[in-house]
Design a protein around this motif. Structure first.
Motif, PDB file in Angstrom:
ATOM      1  N   PRO A  32      -2.893  15.150   6.848  1.00  0.00           N
ATOM      2  CA  PRO A  32      -1.967  16.116   6.404  1.00  0.00           C
ATOM      3  C   PRO A  32      -1.441  17.346   7.321  1.00  0.00           C
ATOM      4  CG  PRO A  32      -3.271  15.702   4.698  1.00  0.00           C
ATOM      5  CD  PRO A  32      -3.690  15.076   5.761  1.00  0.00           C
ATOM      6  N   ASP A  33      -2.519  17.726   8.197  1.00  0.00           N
ATOM      7  CA  ASP A  33      -2.462  18.718   9.034  1.00  0.00           C
ATOM      8  C   ASP A  33      -2.214  18.174  10.308  1.00  0.00           C
ATOM      9  OD1 ASP A  33      -5.062  17.605   9.185  1.00  0.00           O
ATOM     10  OD2 ASP A  33      -5.858  19.515   9.985  1.00  0.00           O
ATOM     11  N   LYS A  34      -1.898  16.926  10.861  1.00  0.00           N
ATOM     12  CA  LYS A  34      -1.613  16.537  12.043  1.00  0.00           C
ATOM     13  C   LYS A  34      -0.276  16.220  12.294  1.00  0.00           C
ATOM     14  CE  LYS A  34      -6.121  15.811  13.587  1.00  0.00           C
ATOM     15  NZ  LYS A  34      -7.264  14.990  14.086  1.00  0.00           N
ATOM     16  N   PRO A  35       0.236  16.141  13.321  1.00  0.00           N
ATOM     17  CA  PRO A  35       1.932  15.419  13.470  1.00  0.00           C
ATOM     18  C   PRO A  35       1.929  14.121  13.390  1.00  0.00           C
ATOM     19  CG  PRO A  35       0.838  16.026  15.554  1.00  0.00           C
ATOM     20  CD  PRO A  35      -0.309  16.403  14.742  1.00  0.00           C
ATOM     21  N   ALA A  36       3.161  13.677  12.951  1.00  0.00           N
ATOM     22  CA  ALA A  36       3.320  12.243  12.894  1.00  0.00           C
ATOM     23  C   ALA A  36       3.146  11.299  14.061  1.00  0.00           C
ATOM     24  CB  ALA A  36       4.962  12.009  12.318  1.00  0.00           C
ATOM     25  N   PHE A  37       2.779  10.267  13.929  1.00  0.00           N
ATOM     26  CA  PHE A  37       2.311   9.229  14.789  1.00  0.00           C
ATOM     27  C   PHE A  37       3.796   8.859  15.675  1.00  0.00           C
ATOM     28  CE2 PHE A  37      -0.553   7.790  11.623  1.00  0.00           C
ATOM     29  CZ  PHE A  37      -1.790   7.560  12.345  1.00  0.00           C
ATOM     30  N   VAL A  38       5.115   8.907  15.162  1.00  0.00           N
ATOM     31  CA  VAL A  38       6.070   8.753  15.887  1.00  0.00           C
ATOM     32  C   VAL A  38       7.317   9.493  15.192  1.00  0.00           C
ATOM     33  CG1 VAL A  38       5.468   6.589  17.021  1.00  0.00           C
ATOM     34  CG2 VAL A  38       6.714   6.624  14.789  1.00  0.00           C
ATOM     35  N   GLU A  39       8.262   9.846  15.877  1.00  0.00           N
ATOM     36  CA  GLU A  39       9.505  10.476  15.230  1.00  0.00           C
ATOM     37  C   GLU A  39      10.590   9.704  15.966  1.00  0.00           C
ATOM     38  OE1 GLU A  39       9.552  13.077  13.257  1.00  0.00           O
ATOM     39  OE2 GLU A  39       7.599  13.693  13.522  1.00  0.00           O
ATOM     40  N   GLY A  62       0.685  -1.327   0.114  1.00  0.00           N
ATOM     41  CA  GLY A  62      -0.142   0.072   0.191  1.00  0.00           C
ATOM     42  C   GLY A  62       0.897   1.413  -0.073  1.00  0.00           C
ATOM     43  N   THR A  63       0.492   2.617   0.537  1.00  0.00           N
ATOM     44  CA  THR A  63       1.048   3.562   0.538  1.00  0.00           C
ATOM     45  C   THR A  63       1.161   3.786   2.237  1.00  0.00           C
ATOM     46  OG1 THR A  63      -0.034   4.385  -1.594  1.00  0.00           O
ATOM     47  CG2 THR A  63       1.039   6.136  -0.365  1.00  0.00           C
ATOM     48  N   PHE A  64       2.397   4.447   2.369  1.00  0.00           N
ATOM     49  CA  PHE A  64       2.775   4.443   3.833  1.00  0.00           C
ATOM     50  C   PHE A  64       2.738   5.965   3.958  1.00  0.00           C
ATOM     51  CE2 PHE A  64       6.127   6.028   6.460  1.00  0.00           C
ATOM     52  CZ  PHE A  64       6.410   5.375   7.404  1.00  0.00           C
ATOM     53  N   TYR A  65       1.849   6.328   5.122  1.00  0.00           N
ATOM     54  CA  TYR A  65       1.753   7.636   5.686  1.00  0.00           C
ATOM     55  C   TYR A  65       2.179   7.500   7.115  1.00  0.00           C
ATOM     56  CZ  TYR A  65      -1.182   8.437   1.580  1.00  0.00           C
ATOM     57  OH  TYR A  65      -1.594   8.374   0.315  1.00  0.00           O
ATOM     58  N   ARG A  66       2.967   8.499   7.438  1.00  0.00           N
ATOM     59  CA  ARG A  66       3.371   8.749   8.786  1.00  0.00           C
ATOM     60  C   ARG A  66       2.467   9.477   9.663  1.00  0.00           C
ATOM     61  NH1 ARG A  66       9.143  11.108   9.736  1.00  0.00           N
ATOM     62  NH2 ARG A  66       8.546  10.613  11.831  1.00  0.00           N
TER      63      ARG A  66
END
Length: 160
Positions: free
Chosen positions: A99-106, A91-95
């Motif tokens: 788009p307007d929210k912070p990444a799940f993890v850094e 599939g397509t990976f999204y962090r």
């Protein structure tokens, strides 16, 4: 061929009623099998083929080859203490959740088993990918919004 074209092909085959379709090009081979009546895809197999190298390219690479194996075992031994979180689906990976929210993890974040690390979109469905272990995110191995294959490494996690 990108992931959206593959997804469209799967939908087309499911609607057509065909029981099996094979597509092969220089760079990709796809076999799609559908269930009874062609109502849903039963299995999808995608395999990337390496691009043929130009005849002149191997000669310059050969002298550099001895340096690479010396570095590679060192990197493997460093990475061997980490757990590699792999993609369970194509599939397509999204962090980020949007788009307007912070990444799940850094990188550097401490995570627990069951924490959502990313989402993977497959066939217009967004699948939460949860951590199988507790630990610390060492490295994100995939760019945001890029296609991923089954079993492709996504994250390096230090379980200690």
């Amino acid at each position: 061929m990108d992931i959206k074209e593959i997804q469209s092909l799967i939908k087309f085959v499911a609607k057509s009623g065909a029981s099996e379709v094979k597509l092969e090009t220089d760079e990709i081979k796809i076999t799609i099998r559908t269930g009874p009546g062609g109502s849903y895809p039963e299995a999808t197999y995608v395999q990337q083929y390496p691009q043929p190298a130009q005849p002149a390219a191997p000669a310059p690479v050969a002298p550099a080859a001895p340096a690479a194996p010396q570095e590679e075992p060192k990197k493997e031994s460093e990475d061997s203490k980490y757990i590699t979180m792999k993609s369970p689906i194509i599939g397509t990976f999204y962090r980020k959740p949007s788009p307007d929210k912070p990444a799940f993890v850094e990188v550097g974040d401490t995570i627990s088993k069951g924490d959502v690390l990313c989402v993977i979109e497959a066939m217009k469905l967004f699948n939460d990918i949860e951590s199988e272990v507790s630990g610390k995110i060492i490295k994100v191995l995939v760019e945001d919004s890029s296609p991923v294959e089954f079993d492709q490494p996504l994250f390096l996690i230090d379980p200690s």
